[in-house]
Design a protein around this motif. Structure first.
Motif, PDB file in Angstrom:
ATOM      1  N   GLN A  39       0.847  -1.195   0.000  1.00 37.62           N
ATOM      2  CA  GLN A  39       0.000   0.000   0.000  1.00 37.62           C
ATOM      3  C   GLN A  39       0.884   1.247   0.000  1.00 37.62           C
ATOM      4  OE1 GLN A  39      -3.112   0.165  -0.461  1.00 37.62           O
ATOM      5  NE2 GLN A  39      -3.934  -1.821   0.128  1.00 37.62           N
ATOM      6  N   SER A  40       0.381   2.317  -0.553  1.00 32.19           N
ATOM      7  CA  SER A  40       1.158   3.553  -0.610  1.00 32.19           C
ATOM      8  C   SER A  40       1.210   4.220   0.760  1.00 32.19           C
ATOM      9  CB  SER A  40       0.541   4.525  -1.616  1.00 32.19           C
ATOM     10  OG  SER A  40      -0.699   5.027  -1.116  1.00 32.19           O
ATOM     11  N   LYS A  41       2.205   5.062   0.933  1.00 37.73           N
ATOM     12  CA  LYS A  41       2.327   5.819   2.177  1.00 37.73           C
ATOM     13  C   LYS A  41       1.081   6.676   2.393  1.00 37.73           C
ATOM     14  CE  LYS A  41       5.118   9.207   4.623  1.00 37.73           C
ATOM     15  NZ  LYS A  41       6.336  10.015   4.625  1.00 37.73           N
ATOM     16  N   GLU A  42       0.600   7.291   1.332  1.00 38.88           N
ATOM     17  CA  GLU A  42      -0.589   8.138   1.441  1.00 38.88           C
ATOM     18  C   GLU A  42      -1.802   7.344   1.924  1.00 38.88           C
ATOM     19  OE1 GLU A  42      -3.399  11.132  -1.195  1.00 38.88           O
ATOM     20  OE2 GLU A  42      -1.722  10.138  -2.170  1.00 38.88           O
ATOM     21  N   TYR A  43      -1.979   6.146   1.393  1.00 38.56           N
ATOM     22  CA  TYR A  43      -3.104   5.299   1.795  1.00 38.56           C
ATOM     23  C   TYR A  43      -3.010   4.960   3.279  1.00 38.56           C
ATOM     24  CZ  TYR A  43      -6.227   1.328   2.235  1.00 38.56           C
ATOM     25  OH  TYR A  43      -7.220   0.477   2.651  1.00 38.56           O
ATOM     26  N   ILE A  44      -1.837   4.527   3.728  1.00 43.12           N
ATOM     27  CA  ILE A  44      -1.648   4.128   5.127  1.00 43.12           C
ATOM     28  C   ILE A  44      -1.828   5.310   6.066  1.00 43.12           C
ATOM     29  CG2 ILE A  44       0.035   3.235   6.811  1.00 43.12           C
ATOM     30  CD1 ILE A  44      -1.118   1.082   4.902  1.00 43.12           C
ATOM     31  N   THR A  45      -1.198   6.436   5.760  1.00 42.65           N
ATOM     32  CA  THR A  45      -1.302   7.586   6.665  1.00 42.65           C
ATOM     33  C   THR A  45      -2.727   8.126   6.708  1.00 42.65           C
ATOM     34  OG1 THR A  45      -0.512   9.112   4.945  1.00 42.65           O
ATOM     35  CG2 THR A  45       1.130   8.245   6.490  1.00 42.65           C
ATOM     36  N   THR A  46      -3.405   8.156   5.569  1.00 44.69           N
ATOM     37  CA  THR A  46      -4.799   8.606   5.551  1.00 44.69           C
ATOM     38  C   THR A  46      -5.665   7.685   6.399  1.00 44.69           C
ATOM     39  OG1 THR A  46      -4.574   9.629   3.381  1.00 44.69           O
ATOM     40  CG2 THR A  46      -6.800   9.048   4.069  1.00 44.69           C
ATOM     41  N   ALA A  47      -5.491   6.376   6.221  1.00 43.50           N
ATOM     42  CA  ALA A  47      -6.284   5.416   6.985  1.00 43.50           C
ATOM     43  C   ALA A  47      -6.039   5.581   8.483  1.00 43.50           C
ATOM     44  CB  ALA A  47      -5.954   3.989   6.543  1.00 43.50           C
ATOM     45  N   LEU A  48      -4.783   5.666   8.895  1.00 41.17           N
ATOM     46  CA  LEU A  48      -4.479   5.777  10.321  1.00 41.17           C
ATOM     47  C   LEU A  48      -4.994   7.090  10.914  1.00 41.17           C
ATOM     48  CD1 LEU A  48      -0.926   4.186  10.430  1.00 41.17           C
ATOM     49  CD2 LEU A  48      -3.065   3.216  11.308  1.00 41.17           C
ATOM     50  N   LEU A  49      -4.891   8.173  10.160  1.00 37.37           N
ATOM     51  CA  LEU A  49      -5.433   9.449  10.651  1.00 37.37           C
ATOM     52  C   LEU A  49      -6.943   9.374  10.797  1.00 37.37           C
ATOM     53  CD1 LEU A  49      -3.255  11.947   8.600  1.00 37.37           C
ATOM     54  CD2 LEU A  49      -3.284  11.716  11.101  1.00 37.37           C
ATOM     55  N   GLU A  50      -7.615   8.761   9.837  1.00 37.49           N
ATOM     56  CA  GLU A  50      -9.065   8.623   9.924  1.00 37.49           C
ATOM     57  C   GLU A  50      -9.460   7.722  11.090  1.00 37.49           C
ATOM     58  OE1 GLU A  50     -10.475   7.501   6.018  1.00 37.49           O
ATOM     59  OE2 GLU A  50     -10.101   9.519   5.237  1.00 37.49           O
ATOM     60  N   TYR A  51      -8.756   6.629  11.274  1.00 37.69           N
ATOM     61  CA  TYR A  51      -9.044   5.763  12.434  1.00 37.69           C
ATOM     62  C   TYR A  51      -8.809   6.520  13.745  1.00 37.69           C
ATOM     63  CZ  TYR A  51      -9.338   1.502   9.573  1.00 37.69           C
ATOM     64  OH  TYR A  51      -9.701   0.533   8.676  1.00 37.69           O
ATOM     65  N   ASN A  53      -9.099   9.554  14.281  1.00 42.57           N
ATOM     66  CA  ASN A  53     -10.186  10.527  14.434  1.00 42.57           C
ATOM     67  C   ASN A  53     -11.564   9.869  14.521  1.00 42.57           C
ATOM     68  OD1 ASN A  53      -8.431  12.741  14.420  1.00 42.57           O
ATOM     69  ND2 ASN A  53      -8.370  12.740  12.186  1.00 42.57           N
ATOM     70  N   ARG A  54     -11.559   8.543  14.684  1.00 43.84           N
ATOM     71  CA  ARG A  54     -12.773   7.745  14.884  1.00 43.84           C
ATOM     72  C   ARG A  54     -13.733   7.804  13.694  1.00 43.84           C
ATOM     73  NH1 ARG A  54     -13.014   5.457  19.701  1.00 43.84           N
ATOM     74  NH2 ARG A  54     -15.268   5.263  19.803  1.00 43.84           N
ATOM     75  N   GLN A  55     -13.172   7.901  12.495  1.00 42.19           N
ATOM     76  CA  GLN A  55     -13.992   7.826  11.295  1.00 42.19           C
ATOM     77  C   GLN A  55     -14.150   6.375  10.904  1.00 42.19           C
ATOM     78  OE1 GLN A  55     -11.470  10.527   8.969  1.00 42.19           O
ATOM     79  NE2 GLN A  55     -13.269  11.837   8.747  1.00 42.19           N
ATOM     80  N   GLU A  56     -15.280   6.025  10.365  1.00 43.86           N
ATOM     81  CA  GLU A  56     -15.528   4.643   9.973  1.00 43.86           C
ATOM     82  C   GLU A  56     -14.983   4.392   8.575  1.00 43.86           C
ATOM     83  OE1 GLU A  56     -19.143   1.462  10.000  1.00 43.86           O
ATOM     84  OE2 GLU A  56     -19.107   3.145  11.381  1.00 43.86           O
ATOM     85  N   ARG A  57     -14.224   3.292   8.453  1.00 41.27           N
ATOM     86  CA  ARG A  57     -13.630   2.919   7.166  1.00 41.27           C
ATOM     87  C   ARG A  57     -14.011   1.509   6.754  1.00 41.27           C
ATOM     88  NH1 ARG A  57      -9.301   5.508   4.779  1.00 41.27           N
ATOM     89  NH2 ARG A  57      -8.560   3.483   4.079  1.00 41.27           N
ATOM     90  N   GLY A  58     -14.691   0.796   7.590  1.00 43.67           N
ATOM     91  CA  GLY A  58     -15.036  -0.584   7.271  1.00 43.67           C
ATOM     92  C   GLY A  58     -15.373  -1.358   8.530  1.00 43.67           C
ATOM     93  N   ARG A  59     -15.448  -2.680   8.375  1.00 49.63           N
ATOM     94  CA  ARG A  59     -15.880  -3.539   9.483  1.00 49.63           C
ATOM     95  C   ARG A  59     -14.961  -3.503  10.702  1.00 49.63           C
ATOM     96  NH1 ARG A  59     -16.350  -9.179   6.862  1.00 49.63           N
ATOM     97  NH2 ARG A  59     -14.377  -8.421   6.094  1.00 49.63           N
ATOM     98  N   GLN A  60     -13.693  -3.261  10.516  1.00 50.04           N
ATOM     99  CA  GLN A  60     -12.769  -3.263  11.637  1.00 50.04           C
ATOM    100  C   GLN A  60     -12.499  -1.876  12.221  1.00 50.04           C
ATOM    101  OE1 GLN A  60     -10.724  -5.862   9.330  1.00 50.04           O
ATOM    102  NE2 GLN A  60     -12.234  -7.223  10.168  1.00 50.04           N
ATOM    103  N   SER A  61     -13.330  -0.929  11.897  1.00 44.65           N
ATOM    104  CA  SER A  61     -13.098   0.440  12.366  1.00 44.65           C
ATOM    105  C   SER A  61     -12.979   0.517  13.885  1.00 44.65           C
ATOM    106  CB  SER A  61     -14.202   1.380  11.877  1.00 44.65           C
ATOM    107  OG  SER A  61     -14.111   1.565  10.489  1.00 44.65           O
ATOM    108  N   MET A  62     -13.865  -0.150  14.608  1.00 44.72           N
ATOM    109  CA  MET A  62     -13.819  -0.067  16.074  1.00 44.72           C
ATOM    110  C   MET A  62     -12.502  -0.597  16.627  1.00 44.72           C
ATOM    111  SD  MET A  62     -17.689  -0.925  17.298  1.00 44.72           S
ATOM    112  CE  MET A  62     -17.350  -0.569  19.009  1.00 44.72           C
ATOM    113  N   ILE A  63     -11.997  -1.668  16.054  1.00 49.23           N
ATOM    114  CA  ILE A  63     -10.713  -2.225  16.500  1.00 49.23           C
ATOM    115  C   ILE A  63      -9.597  -1.222  16.226  1.00 49.23           C
ATOM    116  CG2 ILE A  63      -8.991  -4.027  16.048  1.00 49.23           C
ATOM    117  CD1 ILE A  63     -11.410  -5.868  15.370  1.00 49.23           C
ATOM    118  N   MET A  64      -9.615  -0.649  15.038  1.00 51.86           N
ATOM    119  CA  MET A  64      -8.552   0.270  14.657  1.00 51.86           C
ATOM    120  C   MET A  64      -8.638   1.603  15.389  1.00 51.86           C
ATOM    121  SD  MET A  64      -6.469  -1.340  12.871  1.00 51.86           S
ATOM    122  CE  MET A  64      -5.452   0.056  12.444  1.00 51.86           C
ATOM    123  N   TRP A  65      -9.823   2.001  15.825  1.00 52.67           N
ATOM    124  CA  TRP A  65      -9.933   3.236  16.610  1.00 52.67           C
ATOM    125  C   TRP A  65      -9.061   3.133  17.855  1.00 52.67           C
ATOM    126  CZ3 TRP A  65     -15.977   3.520  16.537  1.00 52.67           C
ATOM    127  CH2 TRP A  65     -16.402   3.967  15.279  1.00 52.67           C
TER     128      TRP A  65
END
Length: 88
Positions: A39-51, A53-65
């Motif tokens: 995965q690209s750096k942009e994809y990973i950093t965006t995902a982690l920042l969204e998690y 910030n408690r944004q939902e990204r999929g089924r594992q959002s609560m775990i990643m929060w």
């Protein structure tokens, strides 16, 4: 002829390393945790920042929060760089 040493990839902090270990030692995915290698750096950093910030990204959002809540901006940047350099 002088050769440049290979570019070193930064290692994540011990706190941040827990995040990538859930995806397998090489980011290959494990159980319910998806593959992140390649995965690209942009994809990973965006995902982690969204998690974080408690944004939902999929089924594992609560775990990643909870997993991302302790990550600093620097941890997220370092993880993005580290993971983007894992072989696909």
């Amino acid at each position: 002829m002088i050769r440049r040493p290979p570019r070193s990839t930064p290692k994540p902090s011990s706190a941040a390393s827990d995040v990538y270990k859930r995806q397998g030692m090489n980011g290959e995915g494990m159980g319910m945790f998806p593959k992140i290698a390649g995965q690209s750096k942009e994809y990973i950093t965006t995902a982690l920042l969204e998690y974080r910030n408690r944004q939902e990204r999929g089924r594992q959002s609560m775990i990643m929060w909870s997993q991302s809540s302790f990550l600093s901006d620097r941890d997220i940047d370092t993880l993005g760089e580290f993971i983007s350099n894992l072989e696909n």
